[in-house]
Design an enzyme around this catalytic site. Structure first.
Site, PDB file in Angstrom:
ATOM      1  CB  CYS A  54      -1.158  -0.230   0.982  1.00  0.00           C
ATOM      2  SG  CYS A  54      -2.346   1.320   1.460  1.00  0.00           S
ATOM      3  CB  THR A  55       0.970   4.672   1.842  1.00  0.00           C
ATOM      4  OG1 THR A  55       0.422   3.712   2.871  1.00  0.00           O
ATOM      5  CG2 THR A  55      -0.024   4.772   1.324  1.00  0.00           C
TER       6      THR A  55
END
Length: 339
Positions: A111-112
């Site tokens: 993800c981030t």
């Protein structure tokens, strides 16, 4: 691929403030299900409590020194207002921690977590992905990264990135498959009741203005293809079977899988060929015929293009006990299809 398959591969997960618990735990769950092939540990920017994105904290016994001993480092996403990852290169404890990673270690993000890798300079000039909601901010902050928002994960050899949290599962299964072959990855997927491979990319999860009609779905055609991988087909025949025009069929396939019909079919054929090489003693020409490649030469070319090895080398590397279940492609037919 792990350089020494006889040794346990050490995976270290970096838990920074605001870490998403799901993304932290999925690494332990997936690699842990592969038996003693992996040792998974967690470290923080310092030993002690780490506040997660939910209403509790974790107590992490290991500090960043653990990163120096990792064969693979995984950086999950986090929600931390103090990161400052969007405006400047890494600094402070996070920069010091990333500097602990030894040369040659494999580094992956969920993800981030890709923001950390990019801010550390690990993604410049490379292909990467992150959660689709963060794409505009990522592009503004890191214009030198070749961001691909339409995939579930990217593999640049020693650096890998994945999209949203569930795509971290896809990435872990991909790494297990890369390290130990399809049979092991399929067994891990079965343990967690997830598909061993999901087609397409995260574009399929972005809200669309008009829902796809079930009457126009390609699921029935895909199910038929999975049972007839050795059947030579072209786009004209697929369009006739689906009672759609070639243009409509291609559009529907891309909406539902992220791939064109032929791209999707070739991927399934390659998965079948890999399973047959791992689990049978069939000659390469017969593997190629059953998987739909026609000739051993075509299979050799596809394996070299996608994996960089010959069928013989692949079989020698990943040959193991014959699984009790069918090939990956048939297991996928029994799993829910990504939409």
């Amino acid at each position: 691929m792990c350089e020494n398959r006889a040794m346990t591969h050490r995976v270290v997960v970096l838990a920074r403030p605001g870490v998403l618990p799901m993304e932290l735990s999925l690494v332990h769950e997936l690699f842990g299900a592969a038996g003693d092939r992996y040792e998974v540990t967690t470290c923080g920017l310092a030993p002690g409590p780490v506040r997660v994105s939910a209403d509790f904290s974790l107590f992490v016994e290991l500090g960043p020194d653990a990163l120096a001993e990792a064969d693979t480092v995984v950086v999950p996403g986090a929600r931390d207002p103090h990161d400052n990852l969007l405006t400047a290169p890494l600094a402070g404890p996070l920069a010091a921690a990333m500097a602990m990673i030894r040369p040659g270690a494999r580094i992956a993000s969920v993800c981030t977590g890709a923001f950390v890798l990019a801010a550390a300079g690990l993604l410049d000039g490379r292909r990467a992905t992150t959660h689709w909601r963060s794409v505009p901010a990522f592009r503004r902050a890191f214009p030198d990264v070749r961001l691909d928002p339409d995939v579930l994960y990217t593999d640049e050899g020693d650096v890998l990135t994945s999209a949203g949290g569930a795509a971290g599962i896809d990435l872990c299964l991909h790494l297990i498959r890369r390290d130990h072959g399809t049979a092991v990855a399929v067994e891990v997927a079965r343990t967690h009741v997830v598909p061993p491979h999901r087609d397409g990319g995260q574009a399929q999860f972005i809200e669309l203005p008009v829902a796809i009609s079930d009457e126009s779905s390609t699921s029935a055609l895909r199910s038929w293809l999975l049972g007839h991988l050795d059947h030579p087909v072209d786009l004209d025949e697929l369009a006739r079977r689906s009672t759609m025009s070639k243009r409509t069929l291609t559009r529907r396939f891309r909406e539902e899988t992220g791939l064109s019909p032929i791209e999707w079919l070739n991927h399934q054929r390659l998965s079948q060929a890999r399973w047959l090489l791992e689990s049978t003693d069939l000659p390469v020409d017969q593997v190629a015929e059953r998987a739909g490649f026609g000739t051993g030469g075509s299979l050799r070319l596809r394996l070299r293009d996608t994996l960089g090895v010959s069928p013989t080398t692949y079989r020698a590397t990943f040959r193991g006990p014959r699984p009790t279940q069918g090939p990956e492609s048939k297991l996928m037919a029994r799993q829910p299809q990504a939409r």
